[in-house]
Enzyme design. Structure first.
Site, short mmCIF file in Angstrom:
data_model
loop_
_atom_site.label_atom_id
_atom_site.label_comp_id
_atom_site.label_asym_id
_atom_site.label_seq_id
_atom_site.Cartn_x
_atom_site.Cartn_y
_atom_site.Cartn_z
CE LYS A 142 -4.29 -2.03 1.14
NZ LYS A 142 -5.33 -2.37 2.11
NE ARG A 188 -7.12 -8.60 -0.02
CZ ARG A 188 -6.64 -7.84 -0.99
NH1 ARG A 188 -5.64 -7.02 -0.75
NH2 ARG A 188 -7.15 -7.89 -2.21
N1 PMM Z 1 -7.22 -4.07 0.33
C1 PMM Z 1 -7.47 -4.09 -0.99
C2 PMM Z 1 -8.46 -4.93 -1.51
N2 PMM Z 1 -9.18 -5.75 -0.71
N3 PMM Z 1 -9.63 -6.60 1.43
C3 PMM Z 1 -9.41 -6.59 2.74
N4 PMM Z 1 -10.12 -7.41 3.56
N5 PMM Z 1 -8.47 -5.79 3.32
C4 PMM Z 1 -7.71 -4.93 2.58
O1 PMM Z 1 -6.89 -4.20 3.15
C5 PMM Z 1 -7.94 -4.89 1.16
C6 PMM Z 1 -8.92 -5.76 0.62
C7 PMM Z 1 -6.69 -3.18 -1.89
O2 PMM Z 1 -5.47 -3.74 -2.23
P1 PMM Z 1 -5.18 -4.52 -3.62
O3 PMM Z 1 -5.59 -3.61 -4.74
O4 PMM Z 1 -3.75 -4.83 -3.61
O5 PMM Z 1 -5.99 -5.77 -3.63
#
Ligand code: PMM
Length: 277
Positions: A214, A254
């Site tokens: 992030k 995650r």
């Molecule tokens: N961050 C992203 C997408 N989905 N889901 C959860 N539960 N927690 C998060 O912090 C989260 C998520 C955005 O990141 P990405 O684009 O790398 O998937």
């Protein structure tokens, strides 16, 4: 004693995610990537067809379904534990029918409240993330002026979501909470949430955290001219957070690079760890 968290590996079947947009848009590439994440040590695969990067516009439901369902069918067919990253009831329903067992809803049921009925009907695990607005205007909501600042606000707002989730018939044990790093949050808010996890853990639910790649890490690691560290060069910083979060007792992480996270967790396991049952 550190209880080793589960690793949720990210498979973004999107053209525009900030971390890996476009790399796994083709179903075969996404399935291969999922298999690679499993080989690298992921416990769960989180398959998403909507980018939530700041400013992103939403795909049509049909587009989102077309992206995720074939990938879920193939990976669940392999025997993987699959989570669907969606805010839509219709997509959650199709994903659960295709073999997913977890619904990861970044809106915690706010974007499409019918998703809670789908989760309840399937007795699925439900990840409720802290969220205030869709990606195209979430920056306007990154204000936490109340007593207790961002930590108190996130806990209060997630507690209100838990009430709604339970009222829809989802069992308490099925609910996982996530502070939603980067979602209507500035870098300082993310750091505050990472520093002070106790109030969130104290709500009594399993906690999942997504910090990997992030922008607050890119900003921390910016060069002397202020240029952010590129997305694919933030992994060592995420490894430090992996250790921090494991030692604080979070249930899940995650991550995009399952191998790096698994290596860090193996060190903790070897030192004093206990693998989560
Ligand atoms: N961050 C992203 C997408 N989905 N889901 C959860 N539960 N927690 C998060 O912090 C989260 C998520 C955005 O990141 P990405 O684009 O790398 O998937």
């Amino acid at each position: 004693m550190t209880t080793i968290p589960v690793l949720m590996g990210v498979v973004n079947v999107t053209p525009d995610s900030f971390s890996d947009g476009g790399r796994w848009l083709e179903p075969g590439a996404a399935v291969a990537h999922g298999r690679e994440l499993l080989a690298d040590g992921a416990d769960i695969l989180d398959i998403g067809g909507e980018s939530t990067r700041p400013g992103a516009t939403r795909p049509l439901v049909e587009e989102e379904l077309g992206r995720v369902v074939p990938v879920i069918t193939a990976l669940a067919g392999d025997g993987a534990v699959v989570s669907v990253d969606t805010m839509r009831a219709e997509v959650a329903e199709a994903a659960l029918a295709a073999g997913a067992t977890i619904v990861n809803d970044v809106s915690g049921g706010l974007a499409d409240p019918r998703i809670l009925d789908v989760v309840a009907a399937h007795d699925a695990t439900y990840v409720a993330m802290h969220w205030r607005a869709h990606a195209d205007h979430m920056r306007d909501f990154a204000v936490y002026d109340g007593p207790g600042g961002v930590v108190a606000a996130v806990c209060d707002e997630l507690s209100a979501r838990v009430e709604a989730i339970l009222a829809a018939g989802v069992r308490r044990e099925q609910v996982v909470l996530d502070p939603g790093l980067g979602f209507a949050k500035r870098a300082e808010h993310n750091w505050q949430l990472l520093r002070d996890l106790e109030p969130l853990l104290g709500l009594g639910h399993r906690v999942l955290v997504g910090a990997s790649r992030k922008s607050f890490l890119g900003r921390l690691l910016a060069d002397s001219g202020g240029t952010m560290r590129p997305v694919d060069q933030r992994e060592h910083a995420n490894t430090a957070l992996t250790v921090h979060l494991a030692q604080r007792g979070v249930w899940g992480l995650r991550v995009h690079d399952a191998r790096a996270a698994r290596d860090a967790l193996r060190v903790l396991e070897r030192l004093d760890g206990e693998v989560r049952a």
